[in-house]
Design an enzyme around this catalytic site. Structure first.
Site, PDB file in Angstrom:
ATOM      1  NE  ARG A   6      -3.431  -2.579  -0.094  1.00  0.00           N
ATOM      2  CZ  ARG A   6      -3.504  -3.445  -0.804  1.00  0.00           C
ATOM      3  NH1 ARG A   6      -2.225  -3.752  -1.423  1.00  0.00           N
ATOM      4  NH2 ARG A   6      -4.216  -4.590  -0.695  1.00  0.00           N
TER       5      ARG A   6
ATOM      6  CD  GLU B 145      -5.639   0.053   2.870  1.00  0.00           C
ATOM      7  OE1 GLU B 145      -6.050  -0.068   1.630  1.00  0.00           O
ATOM      8  OE2 GLU B 145      -5.409  -1.092   3.659  1.00  0.00           O
TER       9      GLU B 145
ATOM     10  CB  SER C 100      -9.503  -1.096   3.478  1.00  0.00           C
ATOM     11  OG  SER C 100      -9.969  -2.424   2.860  1.00  0.00           O
TER      12      SER C 100
END
Length: 299
Positions: A172, A291, A221
């Site tokens: 990520r 995130e 998320s």
């Protein structure tokens, strides 16, 4: 947000105090000092070259993984137009996509051309630009698995094509510098059967519908999965399922999603996220990392 930056010429549009809450998935947060929509890559490059070097630049797609703080975003927010969302199929099972294109659009174009390996993009609700920047992933695959190269407009206005290796991908995260704007990406697939590809995309869509609060005001998320763990399971085990702060709530359907039930502020949502982090840390000793990207200044 008291500074008013002088802007260089632009063929596209520049809106002072442009609303971000109109399209950010949470539907919260303050405005952009300047919301800029370039006409094309060259327009963006000339604009960036002429912009004062101390002016912050933030590219934003559809805001599907973003909290915009209530005081808004200083400087320039760049949002690419539909003209920069085109998708085309190239020889050798490659797919070229403008950074404004949605993941589902890219996956669908690949399916129609009998190109496999891009099905997971059906499960990513953001744009190509966001996926390239954050190495977005779903269903066991990441953007780094399929990216050949990305075209970016750097903060000083240069147009550069970066091979995937230069992006320094990790989970990520990419090494793309702040202020650089992804404008195009080239993806690699493999030959596949259209029916099999379509079935996999349908499976992904059904699984998302069953397990995620897709019809809510959310930001996707919230926290990264710590190595060896699932963030949602840690949140659930800590007793945070359904936890509320005002109109901000931890989703009861999927614990790694935060929701705006209607009247939440960005401050409410971010504070709830920090409460979840503290509770999980106290329960399991594991510190969850955000995130969702949080941008702008508090009210």
């Amino acid at each position: 947000m008291s500074v008013c930056y002088a802007l260089p010429p632009l063929r596209g549009s520049a809106e002072h105090q442009g609303s971000l809450a109109d399209f950010i998935w949470f539907r919260t947060g303050g405005p952009a000092e300047w919301l800029v929509r370039p006409e094309d890559s060259r327009d963006l490059a000339v604009f960036m070259a002429g912009l004062a070097s101390d002016t912050p630049v933030l590219p934003v797609g559809v805001g599907s993984n973003l909290i915009v703080r209530d005081g808004g975003v200083p400087g320039v927010v760049v949002r690419l137009p539909k003209a920069m969302a085109k998708v085309s199929v190239e020889p050798d099972n490659r797919v070229r996509a403008g950074a404004g294109a949605m993941g589902i659009t890219v996956a669908s174009a690949a399916r129609d051309a009998g190109i496999a390996g891009l099905e997971f993009l059906r499960g990513i609700p953001g744009t190509v630009g966001g996926a390239v920047r954050m190495n977005a992933g779903a269903y066991g695959r990441d953007t780094s698995d399929i990216l050949i190269e990305a075209t970016v407009v750097t903060r000083d206005g240069a147009v550069e094509t970066w091979p995937a290796e230069r992006l320094g991908y990790t989970y990520r995260h990419s090494a793309l510098p702040a202020g650089a704007v992804v404008v195009e990406a080239l993806f690699a697939g493999v030959p596949g059967d259209k029916a099999v590809i379509a079935a996999e995309m349908d499976r992904i869509a059904a699984e998302r519908e069953a397990s995620q609060p897709l019809r809510s005001r959310t930001g996707g998320s919230t926290f990264k999965n710590p190595e060896g763990h699932k963030a949602w399971a840690l949140i659930d085990a800590a007793g945070c399922r359904g936890l509320r702060r005002g109109d901000a709530q931890v989703s009861e359907k999927h614990c790694n999603f935060l929701l705006n039930l209607g009247g939440a502020s960005s401050a409410d949502i971010e504070a709830l996220g920090e409460e979840v982090r503290a509770t999980v840390l106290a329960h399991s000793g594991i510190s969850l990392e955000w995130e969702i990207q949080r941008v702008g200044v508090p009210a």
